[in-house]
Design an enzyme around this catalytic site. Structure first.
Site, PDB file in Angstrom:
ATOM      1  N   LYS A  78     -14.117 -30.916 -10.934  1.00 37.80           N
ATOM      2  CA  LYS A  78     -14.475 -29.493 -10.935  1.00 37.80           C
ATOM      3  C   LYS A  78     -13.208 -28.641 -10.940  1.00 37.80           C
ATOM      4  O   LYS A  78     -12.216 -28.981 -10.297  1.00 37.80           O
ATOM      5  CB  LYS A  78     -15.327 -29.203  -9.694  1.00 37.80           C
ATOM      6  CG  LYS A  78     -15.882 -27.782  -9.627  1.00 37.80           C
ATOM      7  CD  LYS A  78     -16.785 -27.609  -8.395  1.00 37.80           C
ATOM      8  CE  LYS A  78     -17.338 -26.196  -8.302  1.00 37.80           C
ATOM      9  NZ  LYS A  78     -18.243 -26.025  -7.152  1.00 37.80           N
ATOM     10  N   SER A 158     -22.743 -23.663  -7.922  1.00 38.58           N
ATOM     11  CA  SER A 158     -21.614 -23.376  -8.789  1.00 38.58           C
ATOM     12  C   SER A 158     -21.098 -24.592  -9.562  1.00 38.58           C
ATOM     13  O   SER A 158     -20.353 -24.433 -10.532  1.00 38.58           O
ATOM     14  CB  SER A 158     -20.484 -22.794  -7.941  1.00 38.58           C
ATOM     15  OG  SER A 158     -19.995 -23.776  -7.031  1.00 38.58           O
ATOM     16  N   SER A 182     -24.108 -25.716  -3.659  1.00 36.20           N
ATOM     17  CA  SER A 182     -23.519 -25.817  -5.004  1.00 36.20           C
ATOM     18  C   SER A 182     -23.344 -27.230  -5.546  1.00 36.20           C
ATOM     19  O   SER A 182     -22.937 -27.408  -6.685  1.00 36.20           O
ATOM     20  CB  SER A 182     -22.166 -25.103  -5.039  1.00 36.20           C
ATOM     21  OG  SER A 182     -22.361 -23.712  -4.979  1.00 36.20           O
TER      22      SER A 182
END
Length: 495
Positions: A78, A158, A182
């Site tokens: 990420k 997210s 998330s």
């Protein structure tokens, strides 16, 4: 072997050990899949050179017989994790051009274990969002579609890029972070497994901070066994993070027996929300029946302060964000606005932050600054902290009464269309976190397991919440649920 990118971590690990495949071959298969899937916008910084270099090193290590479980396995990272010499932007314009000179502890642990980094993954800007629509890179796209409808759906947020990439077999697994759901919400939206460990289990050092008392890294994988394998590699005490727990990391995979006889699973009445889709209600009931059939005892429980969780979260998280994001000023690194003649340092700060931060980040910084301001600190921030203590105590009371895990839905809906929840009403978007934020406020481990499809063929997830530090036990309960649910659906390939 064909379709190497479709292997799970466990399958690929065993194939590597048996000499059926090399890490270079696995990596090349994933790189090819990534290049063919640009429409998903999951990978935003590709690192094929680093990937192949690490894959070659991993093959040598496996040959030498010195290889941990993650060695040679291609994964995505990420964009919130700092990676040395590779853009680490947190999906924000304000960090444009930032290439750290250091590696986050979690990505370093994975690299030390021999994992192969394929590149950086899309996300909501500074991890603020539930749909991956606040990213400077543009929206990440869910590989799943509703029936024959070709409307693009959100992969959740997210960690939307991570979820999309794992679900579409662009990588074998990915890192995510979870501040209010998330990891778990995108996992549920894309039919994969995602675990948020206990706060302090994974180091936060080198991960761009959103809300420091809530943020926690975790793996996003194709199944529960893979989550156990990857989590073990990510965990461990880190002296560079004062909130990192000095606890031994168990062999999580060895704890996956699937035996949950005599375990007490709590069903919280407060999670029965008005207007919850019947399909999610049914899935929840079915999940409880599956665990009961596996030998667990199902008990009704009460978590009375649940209704205050969302408002408390949306005071505490923005407050911490406004403090954490004060460091982005255009002075030391990242983007700096072009200044007019006569502009001083104040104008430079104002212009840089106005240009660099997107609307959602600006909104949360403003909310956070407001609740921390002199006249409102006690009315909002201090009150939210007290509510947080009550929420934590609800869970402590339930666990001390002998409950081993809590079963809830993961999300209040399946994946919605990109653009369907517009900026007109941000609260609608915030309500997506209704089942997940309590877990972050209490610092507990939580896992989302895919358990079925809705009427339109979209995946639905169930969430299990565990006792603090007992990720092994939680993973085993999730393993039993996964075996009972038998979820094997994959998105039809349209990209």
């Amino acid at each position: 072997m064909t379709d190497l990118n479709k292997l799970s971590l466990a399958e690929a690990r065993d194939a590597l050990r048996n000499g059926d495949v090399t890490s270079v071959e696995l990596t090349e298969a994933c790189l090819k899949a990534i290049d063919a899937a640009d429409v998903l916008n999951a990978f935003v910084h590709k690192t094929p050179e680093i990937a192949l270099e690490r894959a070659k090193a991993a093959d040598e290590r496996i040959k030498a017989g010195d290889a941990p479980a993650m060695c040679g396995l291609p994964i995505g990272i990420k964009d919130l994790f700092c990676t040395k010499g590779v853009p680490s932007q947190a999906a924000s314009k304000i960090l444009d051009g930032f290439k750290p000179e250091y590696e986050s502890t979690v990505s370093q642990k994975l690299a030390d274990a021999g994992a192969v980094m394929l590149g950086k993954l899309n996300m909501d800007e500074f991890a603020m969002g539930s749909s991956n629509e606040t990213s400077v890179y543009g929206n990440a796209v869910n590989p799943w579609r509703r029936g024959n409808d070709d409307a693009q759906l959100t992969p959740g947020g997210s960690s939307g890029g991570s979820a999309s990439a794992v679900a579409a077999d662009l990588c074998l697994a990915a890192t995510g972070t979870d501040t209010g759901g998330s990891i778990r919400q995108p996992a549920a939206f894309t039919g994969i497994t995602g675990i948020k460990p206990t706060y302090g289990r994974c180091s936060r050092w080198g991960i761009v901070a959103f809300a420091s008392s809530l943020d926690q890294a975790g793996p996003m994988t194709k199944n529960v066994r893979d989550a156990a394998i990857m989590l073990e590699a990510m965990c461990g005490h880190d002296p560079k993070d004062s909130t990192s727990a000095e606890l031994a990391v168990p062999n999580f995979e060895a704890m996956l027996t699937g035996d949950i006889k005599g375990k007490k699973i709590g069903i919280p009445k407060e999670y029965r929300m008005d207007g919850m889709p019947a399909e999610i209600e049914k899935l929840w009931a079915d999940g409880a029946e599956m665990l009961k059939a596996a030998g667990a005892e199902i008990v009704d429980i009460s978590l009375p302060h649940t209704k205050y969780a969302l408002p408390a979260y949306y005071v505490i998280a923005p407050a911490e964000a406004s403090s954490n994001l004060a460091r982005y000023d255009g002075v030391r690194y990242g983007r700096r606005a072009t200044l007019a003649q006569g502009d001083g340092i104040t104008e430079m700060y104002e212009k840089t932050r106005a240009e660099g931060f997107g609307h959602e980040v600006q909104r949360r910084v403003m909310v956070g600054t407001y609740v921390l301001s002199a006249g409102f600190y006690d009315a909002y921030y201090n009150r939210a902290r007290k509510v947080r203590t009550l929420i934590k105590k609800d869970f402590e009371d339930v666990f001390s009464a002998g409950v081993d895990a809590i079963l809830t839905p993961a999300t209040p809906s399946t994946a919605f269309g990109l653009g369907e929840m517009t900026e007109a009403d941000p609260v609608q978007m915030y309500l997506n976190d209704v089942f997940t934020v309590t877990v972050n406020l209490a610092g507990l481990p939580g896992i989302s397991v895919p358990a079925g499809l809705d009427g339109q063929g979209l995946p639905l997830g169930l969430q299990l919440i565990g006792r603090p530090w007992e990720e092994g036990d939680l993973l085993n309960t999730a393993y039993a649920l996964e075996n009972a649910a038998g979820f094997v659906a994959k998105p039809g390939k349209w990209w």
